[in-house]
Structures are given as C-alpha cells and as structure tokens.
Design an enzyme around this catalytic site. Structure first.
Site, mmCIF file in Angstrom:
data_model
loop_
_atom_site.group_PDB
_atom_site.id
_atom_site.type_symbol
_atom_site.label_atom_id
_atom_site.label_comp_id
_atom_site.label_asym_id
_atom_site.label_seq_id
_atom_site.Cartn_x
_atom_site.Cartn_y
_atom_site.Cartn_z
ATOM 1 N N GLY A 13 0.815 -1.209 0.000
ATOM 2 C CA GLY A 13 0.000 0.000 0.000
ATOM 3 C C GLY A 13 0.848 1.257 0.000
ATOM 4 C CG ASP A 141 -1.137 -0.586 8.858
ATOM 5 O OD1 ASP A 141 -2.048 0.258 8.794
ATOM 6 O OD2 ASP A 141 -0.956 -1.458 7.992
ATOM 7 C CD GLU A 236 -8.209 -0.552 8.597
ATOM 8 O OE1 GLU A 236 -8.964 -0.075 7.728
ATOM 9 O OE2 GLU A 236 -7.027 -0.867 8.371
ATOM 10 N NE ARG A 277 -25.606 13.303 11.684
ATOM 11 C CZ ARG A 277 -26.736 13.091 12.332
ATOM 12 N NH1 ARG A 277 -26.808 12.078 13.219
ATOM 13 N NH2 ARG A 277 -27.795 13.862 12.142
ATOM 14 C CG HIS A 283 -7.467 4.741 0.515
ATOM 15 N ND1 HIS A 283 -8.597 4.003 0.791
ATOM 16 C CD2 HIS A 283 -6.514 3.855 0.163
ATOM 17 C CE1 HIS A 283 -8.342 2.719 0.580
ATOM 18 N NE2 HIS A 283 -7.088 2.601 0.211
ATOM 19 C CB VAL A 284 -8.212 11.126 3.905
ATOM 20 C CG1 VAL A 284 -7.659 12.445 4.403
ATOM 21 C CG2 VAL A 284 -9.400 11.372 2.992
#
Length: 359
Positions: A13, A141, A236, A277, A283-284
């Site tokens: 990535g 990461d 995540e 909310r 990907h920002v």
C-alpha cells in the site's frame, strides 16, 4: 569501488513519505557515482518484457517530489508472485519471471520499500534469485517489528488528529457523539496516538477487548460533567461485541476492513440515546503530503540503505531505534510483528487521562 547500478521499488500500500525515500536514495547513490533505476508498479513491473522501469537522476528527482504523497514509481499490493491469480481462477508460481526481470536489468542491488507482507515476498524472491536486497520500512500501520517508526505513520496520525480537531466544534454545535474510524489494519497505533493528541474521550483498538456498556458509561459521564459532546476513535480492525470482523468485499472478491465505525455509532446511539455521526477517514490518511517527520525519516532511511549496499550488507532492513538509524535482519523484523503493547506508555497515558479504552 566500481560504479553500481541499483534498483528502487515501492511495494504494498502507498503512504506519505515514499517519494522522500526515492529522492534520498537517488541523491545518495549518485553522490557515489552510481546509476539508479526505478521499477514501476512494484513487482508487477518485473513481469513485463522488458521490465517497466525509468532512469532516476538527481536533476529529475528534486525536492519537489518530496512534498508529494503517494509514489512516483507506482506500487501494487495484489498478486503474490508465488501464488499469482490467473484469469481462469487458478494460482501460478510466477516468481521465476520476477527473478528473470531483475537479472535482465543488470542490477547490482535493489532497495525494496515495503511493509511486512511485501518484505516476506521480496525476501523470498531475493533468496531464490540470489538478489542483493536492502529493505526500507513503510506502513501507516507502524506494525513492522524492530523499528520504532515506519515511514507513513506520522503523517497518518497527523491527518487523524486534524480530523478530530475539525469534528470537535461541529460535535459541540449539535450535541453529538462523533465517531472517527481510522486505518491501521490489525494494530491500533494510529487510533491510540491520534486519540490522545486529538482529545478523544474513547479510543477503541483491536488489542483491547471492549464492551458497549463501558463505552456508554464514559459518554454518560462526559454528559453528566456538563459537556454536550464526545469524541470516539475506533481502529478499523476492532471487532463487533460478538467477536465478528467488519469488512467490505470488493468486486475482485478481496475483503478489507471497513465499517466498524457505523456499527459502534449505532451501538452508542442505542445505549445512550445520543445523536451520533460517523466519519471514515480511509485513504485520506495515505495520499496526503508527508509530514516533516516522514520526510526526514524517509531520507535518513534511504541514505542508510545506500550505505548498506556499499558495505555489501544485504538481507537487512533499516530501522529507527534510540534516535538513530540502524540495520536489522529483515527476517527478524518480519517475525517481530508489532501490535500495541497493552502495558505501553501510551496505554498508561490514556488511563491516566481518563480516556476510556472500552474495557
């Protein structure tokens, strides 16, 4: 020492700071009178005949590219060459093609820029083909072992922290609980660091089990104190309360983390009656201009990698330890996968500040 021809390859990535590494390697190599060749699109560029490359010169690779996110060489995080997916659905060992591509370029050594998955593949290829390789760790990461920091992590944390800075005033304006989902794969380093820096009330990471009851208790305590909003950061890879993974399946069949923020938001709303909310950074965190620290780290790593090639020290990864760049065996770095240590300084800091970790 005779002039060398070295290759530079970005794999896995993308992240901020890759172009700073490329720039540093090109300038350090040319200082020694060496030629540098950039391999395009990671190992995929070596499948082509002739291999897809571009010559890299100091005049072309100037300070401007260091400010850019992504990688000017392109990268790939798909298609393990030892089990490459073919059009008919079968898997084929195409590692020999990669080795042949490397040899066709007449390279004396290669600098592989990647994470633990990329290093596992590149190291295996290097051994198979007798390829001289030095590795540079990059991953948002920050989960590669043997190094305190990997290129890309600092920028990802800065982006997540800024997101919290922007979410706070709108949360206060509407009496809301804002949930921010950040990347990090199976490690909670981004969530933990950004959560502390961004003033989060709750930080959920995959290394520490949580309960919605505990999270709700913290949010109610915040409201009872007189503050009308709360900020929650969730990594995540955090699972649902019944232990399930929240993932999205893409058209190519690949499954990736994503969606736990919505799950947590709904659970908090039900448990507390708060309006919630959810913001998913995605990907920002990867594609933005690198922080000063990732530019410095990437450049210092690149210089060390070129020095290792000159010294003939291969199968090594550059690393940051105790405020200096060292080198370690790539195999050792891969083996020492680095999740959040639940007894670490930052975890202790959270607890001292009263930040809920959900347990």
């Amino acid at each position: 020492m005779a002039a060398k021809r070295i290759g530079i390859l970005t794999s896995g990535g993308d992240c901020a700071g890759l172009n700073a590494i490329i720039r540093g390697a090109v300038h350090a190599a040319h200082k020694k009178g060496w030629e540098t060749v950039g391999i395009l699109n990671g190992t995929a560029g070596l499948f082509k005949t002739p291999p897809a490359v571009r010559t890299l010169t100091p005049l072309e690779i100037d300070g401007q590219i260091m400010r850019q996110g992504g990688t000017i060489l392109g990268t790939t995080n798909k298609g393990n060459p030892f089990a490459f997916p073919m059009a008919d659905g079968s898997l084929k060992d195409r590692s020999g093609e990669i080795v042949d591509g490397f040899k066709a370029l007449g390279l004396d050594a290669i600098i592989g820029i990647g994470g633990d998955g990329s290093f596992a593949i590149l190291s295996k290829l290097a051994k198979q083909g007798g390829i001289n390789m030095v590795g540079i760790p990059k991953t948002i990461d920050n989960d590669i072992g043997m190094t305190e920091f990997s290129v890309g992590f600092d920028t990802a944390v800065a982006v997540a922290t800024e997101a919290l800075d922007r979410l706070q005033p709108t949360a206060a304006s509407h009496d809301r609980v804002m949930i921010l989902e950040v990347m990090g794969r199976d490690a909670g380093h981004i969530a933990l660091a950004a959560g502390i820096a961004g003033g989060a009330d709750v930080i959920l990471i995959p290394e520490i089990p949580y309960s919605i009851e505990s999270v709700a208790k913290k949010i109610k305590a915040v409201k009872d104190s007189g503050r009308n909003f709360a900020l929650v950061v969730v990594s995540e890879a955090v699972k649902t309360t019944d232990g399930g993974k929240v993932q999205t399946e893409y058209t190519d069949g690949e499954k990736r983390y994503g969606g736990i923020g919505q799950y947590i938001g709904a659970q908090i709303a039900e448990a507390t009656g708060s309006e919630t909310r959810v913001t998913v950074l995605g990907h920002v965190q990867r594609g933005c201009p690198p922080s000063y620290n990732d530019r410095l780290l990437g450049t210092a790593f690149a210089v060390k990698a070129v020095d290792l090639i000159e010294e003939g020290k291969f199968g090594r990864m550059v690393a940051w330890q105790n405020r200096q760049v060292i080198d370690v065996a790539i195999e050792d770095a891969i083996a020492a996968y680095q999740q959040v240590d639940i007894d670490s300084t930052l975890v202790h800091t959270c607890r001292a500040l009263g930040i809920s970790l959900g347990d």
